[in-house]
Write a protein that holds these residues in place. Structure first.
Motif, PDB file in Angstrom:
ATOM      1  N   VAL A  42       0.837  -1.196   0.000  1.00  0.00           N
ATOM      2  CA  VAL A  42       0.000   0.000   0.000  1.00  0.00           C
ATOM      3  C   VAL A  42       0.878   1.255   0.000  1.00  0.00           C
ATOM      4  CG1 VAL A  42      -1.800   1.260   1.233  1.00  0.00           C
ATOM      5  CG2 VAL A  42      -1.797  -1.249   1.257  1.00  0.00           C
ATOM      6  N   PRO A  43       0.798   2.065  -1.056  1.00  0.00           N
ATOM      7  CA  PRO A  43       1.598   3.300  -1.088  1.00  0.00           C
ATOM      8  C   PRO A  43       1.160   4.252   0.034  1.00  0.00           C
ATOM      9  CG  PRO A  43       0.712   2.794  -3.265  1.00  0.00           C
ATOM     10  CD  PRO A  43       0.039   1.877  -2.287  1.00  0.00           C
ATOM     11  N   ALA A  44       2.073   4.588   0.913  1.00  0.00           N
ATOM     12  CA  ALA A  44       1.759   5.443   2.065  1.00  0.00           C
ATOM     13  C   ALA A  44       1.184   6.786   1.640  1.00  0.00           C
ATOM     14  CB  ALA A  44       3.002   5.637   2.915  1.00  0.00           C
ATOM     15  N   GLU A  45       1.649   7.313   0.505  1.00  0.00           N
ATOM     16  CA  GLU A  45       1.174   8.627   0.064  1.00  0.00           C
ATOM     17  C   GLU A  45      -0.283   8.598  -0.398  1.00  0.00           C
ATOM     18  OE1 GLU A  45       3.202   6.651  -3.454  1.00  0.00           O
ATOM     19  OE2 GLU A  45       3.692   6.952  -1.351  1.00  0.00           O
ATOM     20  N   LEU A  46      -0.826   7.415  -0.684  1.00  0.00           N
ATOM     21  CA  LEU A  46      -2.223   7.315  -1.105  1.00  0.00           C
ATOM     22  C   LEU A  46      -3.170   6.968   0.045  1.00  0.00           C
ATOM     23  CD1 LEU A  46      -1.956   5.377  -4.507  1.00  0.00           C
ATOM     24  CD2 LEU A  46      -2.197   7.832  -4.132  1.00  0.00           C
ATOM     25  N   LEU A  47      -2.626   6.591   1.193  1.00  0.00           N
ATOM     26  CA  LEU A  47      -3.459   6.144   2.309  1.00  0.00           C
ATOM     27  C   LEU A  47      -4.435   7.226   2.763  1.00  0.00           C
ATOM     28  CD1 LEU A  47      -3.884   3.544   3.774  1.00  0.00           C
ATOM     29  CD2 LEU A  47      -2.211   4.239   5.467  1.00  0.00           C
ATOM     30  N   SER A  48      -4.047   8.474   2.687  1.00  0.00           N
ATOM     31  CA  SER A  48      -4.942   9.563   3.100  1.00  0.00           C
ATOM     32  C   SER A  48      -6.135   9.723   2.148  1.00  0.00           C
ATOM     33  CB  SER A  48      -4.174  10.877   3.191  1.00  0.00           C
ATOM     34  OG  SER A  48      -3.697  11.243   1.915  1.00  0.00           O
ATOM     35  N   LEU A  49      -6.054   9.120   0.958  1.00  0.00           N
ATOM     36  CA  LEU A  49      -7.150   9.207  -0.015  1.00  0.00           C
ATOM     37  C   LEU A  49      -8.204   8.128   0.199  1.00  0.00           C
ATOM     38  CD1 LEU A  49      -5.046   9.854  -3.252  1.00  0.00           C
ATOM     39  CD2 LEU A  49      -6.216  11.543  -1.814  1.00  0.00           C
ATOM     40  N   ALA A  50      -7.926   7.196   1.099  1.00  0.00           N
ATOM     41  CA  ALA A  50      -8.862   6.103   1.383  1.00  0.00           C
ATOM     42  C   ALA A  50     -10.061   6.641   2.160  1.00  0.00           C
ATOM     43  CB  ALA A  50      -8.166   5.017   2.193  1.00  0.00           C
ATOM     44  N   PRO A  51     -11.198   5.949   2.063  1.00  0.00           N
ATOM     45  CA  PRO A  51     -12.324   6.323   2.934  1.00  0.00           C
ATOM     46  C   PRO A  51     -11.874   6.277   4.400  1.00  0.00           C
ATOM     47  CG  PRO A  51     -13.028   4.754   1.263  1.00  0.00           C
ATOM     48  CD  PRO A  51     -11.533   4.861   1.164  1.00  0.00           C
ATOM     49  N   ALA A  52     -12.501   7.050   5.230  1.00  0.00           N
ATOM     50  CA  ALA A  52     -12.077   7.228   6.628  1.00  0.00           C
ATOM     51  C   ALA A  52     -11.870   5.903   7.364  1.00  0.00           C
ATOM     52  CB  ALA A  52     -13.095   8.086   7.369  1.00  0.00           C
ATOM     53  N   GLU A  53     -12.738   4.931   7.139  1.00  0.00           N
ATOM     54  CA  GLU A  53     -12.634   3.670   7.880  1.00  0.00           C
ATOM     55  C   GLU A  53     -11.438   2.816   7.451  1.00  0.00           C
ATOM     56  OE1 GLU A  53     -15.983   2.703   4.813  1.00  0.00           O
ATOM     57  OE2 GLU A  53     -15.195   4.468   5.810  1.00  0.00           O
ATOM     58  N   PHE A  54     -10.783   3.179   6.350  1.00  0.00           N
ATOM     59  CA  PHE A  54      -9.650   2.397   5.850  1.00  0.00           C
ATOM     60  C   PHE A  54      -8.312   3.148   5.929  1.00  0.00           C
ATOM     61  CE2 PHE A  54     -13.214   0.832   3.042  1.00  0.00           C
ATOM     62  CZ  PHE A  54     -13.456  -0.302   3.791  1.00  0.00           C
ATOM     63  N   GLN A  55      -8.279   4.277   6.608  1.00  0.00           N
ATOM     64  CA  GLN A  55      -7.051   5.076   6.619  1.00  0.00           C
ATOM     65  C   GLN A  55      -5.968   4.543   7.542  1.00  0.00           C
ATOM     66  OE1 GLN A  55      -7.836   9.271   6.826  1.00  0.00           O
ATOM     67  NE2 GLN A  55      -8.615   9.269   4.734  1.00  0.00           N
ATOM     68  N   SER A  56      -6.300   3.568   8.366  1.00  0.00           N
ATOM     69  CA  SER A  56      -5.257   2.878   9.138  1.00  0.00           C
ATOM     70  C   SER A  56      -5.366   1.397   8.805  1.00  0.00           C
ATOM     71  CB  SER A  56      -5.416   3.127  10.637  1.00  0.00           C
ATOM     72  OG  SER A  56      -6.623   2.603  11.107  1.00  0.00           O
ATOM     73  N   LEU A  57      -4.241   0.780   8.569  1.00  0.00           N
ATOM     74  CA  LEU A  57      -4.219  -0.621   8.149  1.00  0.00           C
ATOM     75  C   LEU A  57      -4.462  -1.554   9.332  1.00  0.00           C
ATOM     76  CD1 LEU A  57      -1.154  -0.452   5.735  1.00  0.00           C
ATOM     77  CD2 LEU A  57      -3.583  -0.300   5.162  1.00  0.00           C
ATOM     78  N   PRO A  58      -5.253  -2.611   9.134  1.00  0.00           N
ATOM     79  CA  PRO A  58      -5.508  -3.562  10.219  1.00  0.00           C
ATOM     80  C   PRO A  58      -4.215  -4.219  10.707  1.00  0.00           C
ATOM     81  CG  PRO A  58      -6.960  -3.978   8.351  1.00  0.00           C
ATOM     82  CD  PRO A  58      -5.963  -2.966   7.910  1.00  0.00           C
ATOM     83  N   VAL A  59      -4.175  -4.504  11.998  1.00  0.00           N
ATOM     84  CA  VAL A  59      -3.000  -5.127  12.599  1.00  0.00           C
ATOM     85  C   VAL A  59      -3.235  -6.615  12.845  1.00  0.00           C
ATOM     86  CG1 VAL A  59      -1.499  -5.111  14.637  1.00  0.00           C
ATOM     87  CG2 VAL A  59      -2.319  -2.964  13.676  1.00  0.00           C
TER      88      VAL A  59
END
Length: 173
Positions: A42-59
């Protein structure tokens, strides 16, 4: 002795960090198959473009998501160019959408379990055993391919809900 302990702890830390970066974070439905998405993909620079519920990756394990349809031809071309550079659709946070929004598409693309049994007669016992262990009637089971990093697997899904039931180490192609 202290130097050896320090080197061992550093190696352990590096190993844990590597495992953390390589962990699977999503099982993404993209176009006509599922794809395992790893954190490192997952490109870190695109993570902020994800819908709010997906902006942090599951652990704690992969969550189900889907890739939304393209908005226009430009977005389709951009995604194709990114895929040619190694960023597949499932790893593009700007294309992520909740799994539930694409259930009808998933069910439309799902293939008959009879087709899989015909294609893979040698694995028929494994497939039938997996269906039985799922607790779902064989008439209610379909399948889709799962693309991993280097191999394809098969996921059995429930025809009514689109819910993944069992992942099998069978290349459906």
């Amino acid at each position: 002795m202290a130097l050896i302990v320090l080197m061992q702890l550093a190696a352990l830390g590096y190993g844990c960090w590597t495992v953390y970066q390589a962990r699977p974070v999503y099982m993404a439905f993209e176009i006509d198959r599922f794809r395992t998405v790893h954190a490192i993909d997952v490109p870190a620079e695109l993570l902020s473009l994800a819908p709010a519920e997906f902006q942090s990756l599951p652990v704690l394990g992969p969550a189900l998501i889907a890739v939304r349809p393209f908005k226009d031809e430009k977005e389709r071309i951009d995604a194709t160019l990114a895929a040619m550079q190694g960023v597949h659709l499932g790893a593009r946070p700007d294309l992520w959408t909740p799994y539930e929004t694409e259930i009808s598409k998933i069910l439309a693309d799902a293939k008959s379990i009879d087709e899989l049994l015909t294609r893979k007669p040698i694995q028929a016992a494994l497939i039938q055993s997996a269906i039985l262990s799922s607790g779902v009637s064989p008439n209610e089971v379909a399948y889709l391919p799962v693309a991993g990093r280097e191999v394809f697997w098969t996921v059995l899904i429930q025809k009514t809900s689109g819910k993944p039931l069992v992942y099998l180490p069978i290349d459906p192609y």
